[in-house]
Design an enzyme around this catalytic site. Structure first.
Site, PDB file in Angstrom:
ATOM      1  N   HIS A  69       1.233 -11.691   5.391  1.00 55.98           N
ATOM      2  CA  HIS A  69       0.185 -10.762   5.824  1.00 55.98           C
ATOM      3  C   HIS A  69       0.368  -9.396   5.167  1.00 55.98           C
ATOM      4  O   HIS A  69       1.445  -8.817   5.222  1.00 55.98           O
ATOM      5  CB  HIS A  69       0.241 -10.647   7.352  1.00 55.98           C
ATOM      6  CG  HIS A  69      -0.742  -9.708   7.935  1.00 55.98           C
ATOM      7  ND1 HIS A  69      -2.104  -9.889   7.827  1.00 55.98           N
ATOM      8  CD2 HIS A  69      -0.575  -8.563   8.626  1.00 55.98           C
ATOM      9  CE1 HIS A  69      -2.717  -8.909   8.436  1.00 55.98           C
ATOM     10  NE2 HIS A  69      -1.813  -8.083   8.925  1.00 55.98           N
TER      11      HIS A  69
ATOM     12  N   ASP B 103      -3.929  -9.951 -17.140  1.00 53.80           N
ATOM     13  CA  ASP B 103      -4.317 -10.452 -18.449  1.00 53.80           C
ATOM     14  C   ASP B 103      -3.086 -10.598 -19.334  1.00 53.80           C
ATOM     15  O   ASP B 103      -1.969 -10.270 -18.921  1.00 53.80           O
ATOM     16  CB  ASP B 103      -5.372  -9.546 -19.080  1.00 53.80           C
ATOM     17  CG  ASP B 103      -4.885  -8.120 -19.336  1.00 53.80           C
ATOM     18  OD1 ASP B 103      -3.666  -7.879 -19.419  1.00 53.80           O
ATOM     19  OD2 ASP B 103      -5.745  -7.232 -19.466  1.00 53.80           O
TER      20      ASP B 103
ATOM     21  N   HIS C  37      -7.415   3.097 -13.770  1.00 47.41           N
ATOM     22  CA  HIS C  37      -6.373   2.181 -14.235  1.00 47.41           C
ATOM     23  C   HIS C  37      -4.968   2.717 -13.960  1.00 47.41           C
ATOM     24  O   HIS C  37      -4.077   1.956 -13.589  1.00 47.41           O
ATOM     25  CB  HIS C  37      -6.564   1.889 -15.730  1.00 47.41           C
ATOM     26  CG  HIS C  37      -5.668   0.825 -16.254  1.00 47.41           C
ATOM     27  ND1 HIS C  37      -5.690  -0.464 -15.766  1.00 47.41           N
ATOM     28  CD2 HIS C  37      -4.703   0.851 -17.208  1.00 47.41           C
ATOM     29  CE1 HIS C  37      -4.789  -1.194 -16.409  1.00 47.41           C
ATOM     30  NE2 HIS C  37      -4.177  -0.415 -17.280  1.00 47.41           N
TER      31      HIS C  37
ATOM     32  N   TYR D 197      -9.362  -4.805 -18.876  1.00 51.97           N
ATOM     33  CA  TYR D 197      -9.184  -4.339 -17.495  1.00 51.97           C
ATOM     34  C   TYR D 197      -9.543  -5.412 -16.468  1.00 51.97           C
ATOM     35  O   TYR D 197      -9.969  -5.114 -15.363  1.00 51.97           O
ATOM     36  CB  TYR D 197      -9.991  -3.063 -17.227  1.00 51.97           C
ATOM     37  CG  TYR D 197      -9.610  -1.915 -18.117  1.00 51.97           C
ATOM     38  CD1 TYR D 197      -8.479  -1.150 -17.856  1.00 51.97           C
ATOM     39  CD2 TYR D 197     -10.375  -1.601 -19.241  1.00 51.97           C
ATOM     40  CE1 TYR D 197      -8.126  -0.099 -18.679  1.00 51.97           C
ATOM     41  CE2 TYR D 197     -10.020  -0.541 -20.078  1.00 51.97           C
ATOM     42  CZ  TYR D 197      -8.893   0.196 -19.789  1.00 51.97           C
ATOM     43  OH  TYR D 197      -8.537   1.241 -20.606  1.00 51.97           O
TER      44      TYR D 197
ATOM     45  N   ASN E 128      -7.563  -7.259 -14.820  1.00 54.60           N
ATOM     46  CA  ASN E 128      -6.461  -7.481 -13.886  1.00 54.60           C
ATOM     47  C   ASN E 128      -6.909  -7.267 -12.440  1.00 54.60           C
ATOM     48  O   ASN E 128      -7.766  -6.441 -12.165  1.00 54.60           O
ATOM     49  CB  ASN E 128      -5.323  -6.493 -14.202  1.00 54.60           C
ATOM     50  CG  ASN E 128      -4.975  -6.477 -15.652  1.00 54.60           C
ATOM     51  OD1 ASN E 128      -4.540  -7.489 -16.195  1.00 54.60           O
ATOM     52  ND2 ASN E 128      -5.197  -5.358 -16.316  1.00 54.60           N
TER      53      ASN E 128
END
Length: 132
Positions: A20, A28, A102, A124, A126
């Site tokens: 939890h 990537d 980012h 980007y 990810n």
């Protein structure tokens, strides 16, 4: 013998430890290495597998409450790529998606249980998933 879903024993072992509110990164091919967290590298070649391939398999048994993604994703990718990610997110009940810069995204990475590195070449693309 497991015949469906995720077959990779290293990925299964990693996701079995997520509890939890823990987080898991799907990255990537070019994402930086983080020595402080376990990395399971399943990249085979460019775009095999993709971040969405992994997400779509994970969401079958992994209860996701929140997804983080770099806001730069929406300014560097085509409308089609953004639609594909958004459609995959929309299939997850009650999930919230948070897009942040980012650099701020990367600050969340070291607290994750682990990272699954893919062959994805989406800029980007990810994700950080938080379990419910």
């Amino acid at each position: 013998m497991i015949q469906n879903g995720i077959l990779n024993p290293h990925v299964l072992e990693l996701i079995a430890r997520v509890r939890h509110t823990n987080t898991l990164v799907i990255s990537d091919w070019a994402f930086p290495y983080w020595p402080e967290i376990e990395t399971v590298d399943i990249s085979l070649t460019r775009n095999i597998p993709t971040v969405l391939d992994v997400l779509n398999l994970l969401k079958q048994n992994f209860k996701i409450g929140k997804i983080w993604q770099a806001e730069e994703f929406t300014t560097t990718n085509s409308a089609r790529v953004i639609e594909d990610f958004d459609a995959s997110f929309a299939e997850i009940p009650n999930v919230s998606v948070c897009r942040l810069g980012h650099d701020d995204f990367k600050k969340l990475v070291p607290s994750a249980i682990g990272l699954i590195r893919t062959g994805d070449a989406t800029a980007y693309g990810n994700l950080i998933l938080e379990s419910v």
